[in-house]
Scaffold this motif. Sequence first.
Motif, short mmCIF file in Angstrom:
data_model
loop_
_atom_site.label_atom_id
_atom_site.label_comp_id
_atom_site.label_asym_id
_atom_site.label_seq_id
_atom_site.Cartn_x
_atom_site.Cartn_y
_atom_site.Cartn_z
N ILE A 15 1.16 -1.43 0.28
CA ILE A 15 -0.12 0.29 -0.10
C ILE A 15 0.93 1.36 0.06
CG2 ILE A 15 -1.72 1.08 1.00
CD1 ILE A 15 -2.56 -1.35 -0.01
N SER A 16 1.92 1.17 0.47
CA SER A 16 3.00 1.75 1.03
C SER A 16 3.58 2.83 -0.81
CB SER A 16 4.36 2.17 1.39
OG SER A 16 4.68 3.12 1.81
N GLU A 17 4.11 1.44 -1.13
CA GLU A 17 4.00 1.96 -2.88
C GLU A 17 3.29 2.35 -4.06
OE1 GLU A 17 5.51 -2.30 -3.51
OE2 GLU A 17 7.29 -1.93 -2.25
N LEU A 18 2.21 2.27 -3.18
CA LEU A 18 0.95 2.64 -3.61
C LEU A 18 0.77 4.02 -3.29
CD1 LEU A 18 -1.98 2.95 -6.11
CD2 LEU A 18 -2.98 2.14 -3.51
N ALA A 19 1.33 4.68 -2.05
CA ALA A 19 0.99 6.02 -1.84
C ALA A 19 2.40 6.37 -2.95
CB ALA A 19 0.45 6.43 -0.58
N ASP A 20 3.14 5.91 -2.88
CA ASP A 20 4.79 6.95 -3.19
C ASP A 20 4.65 6.90 -5.00
OD1 ASP A 20 6.08 6.63 -0.78
OD2 ASP A 20 6.90 4.70 -1.13
N SER A 21 3.45 5.82 -5.35
CA SER A 21 3.87 6.59 -6.92
C SER A 21 2.96 7.65 -6.66
CB SER A 21 2.91 4.73 -7.31
OG SER A 21 3.09 4.19 -7.36
N CYS A 22 2.37 8.04 -6.73
CA CYS A 22 0.75 8.84 -6.26
C CYS A 22 1.72 9.71 -6.38
CB CYS A 22 -0.16 8.98 -5.61
SG CYS A 22 -1.86 7.36 -5.44
N SER A 23 2.85 10.11 -5.27
CA SER A 23 3.34 10.96 -4.96
C SER A 23 4.15 11.79 -5.84
CB SER A 23 4.27 11.10 -3.21
OG SER A 23 2.84 10.73 -2.43
N ALA A 24 4.86 10.63 -6.19
CA ALA A 24 6.09 11.14 -7.87
C ALA A 24 5.08 11.66 -8.84
CB ALA A 24 6.78 9.68 -8.05
N LEU A 25 4.21 10.95 -9.46
CA LEU A 25 3.36 11.54 -10.49
C LEU A 25 2.94 12.29 -10.42
CD1 LEU A 25 2.06 10.71 -12.89
CD2 LEU A 25 0.11 10.09 -12.11
N LYS A 26 2.08 13.04 -8.82
CA LYS A 26 1.97 14.47 -9.02
C LYS A 26 2.98 15.97 -8.80
CE LYS A 26 1.57 17.21 -4.15
NZ LYS A 26 0.45 17.38 -3.28
N LYS A 27 4.25 15.04 -8.75
CA LYS A 27 5.09 16.41 -8.64
C LYS A 27 6.05 16.17 -9.56
CE LYS A 27 10.20 16.42 -6.80
NZ LYS A 27 11.32 15.17 -6.47
N ASN A 28 5.69 14.57 -11.09
CA ASN A 28 5.82 14.97 -12.37
C ASN A 28 5.52 15.63 -13.02
OD1 ASN A 28 7.23 14.50 -14.55
ND2 ASN A 28 5.91 12.27 -14.78
N LEU A 29 3.54 15.98 -13.14
CA LEU A 29 2.93 16.31 -13.56
C LEU A 29 3.10 18.19 -12.64
CD1 LEU A 29 -0.84 14.49 -12.99
CD2 LEU A 29 0.97 14.57 -14.84
N GLY A 30 3.01 18.13 -11.67
CA GLY A 30 3.43 19.31 -10.98
C GLY A 30 2.47 20.77 -10.82
N TYR A 31 1.02 20.27 -11.22
CA TYR A 31 -0.08 21.01 -11.07
C TYR A 31 -0.41 21.98 -10.00
CZ TYR A 31 -1.81 18.94 -15.18
OH TYR A 31 -1.79 18.65 -16.61
#
Length: 239
Positions: A15-31
């Motif tokens: 579950i933690s890895e899922l959360a980390d993937s979301c955080s990484a995508l959020k940073k990449n998108l930069g909205y």
Amino acid sequence: MYRACKSYAEQSLCISELADSCSALKKNLGYVSSDARTVALDNVVGVARSAQMTLNLLDSWMRGDEAIRQIIPQLLGLQSVTIDGVRMAAEMLNKSSRLGFVVLAQFQIENALRNIARELKLRAGGTGFYQIAECVISTSGIPKDRMEVLNTPARIRNSLHSNGIHHRQHPSEPQRVTIHGVIYEFLDDRPVSCAGWEHIAHALEASIGVFGEVCLSPAVRALPSPLMDHYAWEQETKP
């Protein structure tokens, strides 16, 4: 990344890895934080961290933490503490939390795709998640097989709503879907064996990957930011 888990602690790591993937995508998108795409990712992280708390609580119980053994029955309102009662309480907490996790996380993905479809002014063949997601995928120029990835958590959710029994929604639904080497099998009117925490986390993480492909596609990237979260707006403006 999927791994077969033998403990609640290992499931918590998935579950933690899922959360980390979301955080990484959020940073990449930069909205900005108010953009619907950011809101969806932040909310999935929140749901995931909440699920982790439950799993860590259950892991402490399994390891014999006496304080936790007392807390779990209290949380569920058991009048007396017995070995069978505590075990039943733990099973109930695990089952309900797993269902809540896939429902809430999947809703965030569905809602985000609806927001994107609205801003792209798409006219889907229906109001259901599958029709809207299919329309967004097509407009984004992403391979059609991504739909099976997006639909897998929804199928798990629907099965859990039916006490773990899968009921086919569409005649063309495949019985088996492979996501990054992991097989998800959905046999009509049969119990689903791919609805454990690790399966759900893996399917959701793959869905977040597809969501990232959608957000990075030229059509969606061209949308102005912040993109409005229509669901949040409706909640705020209710009379």
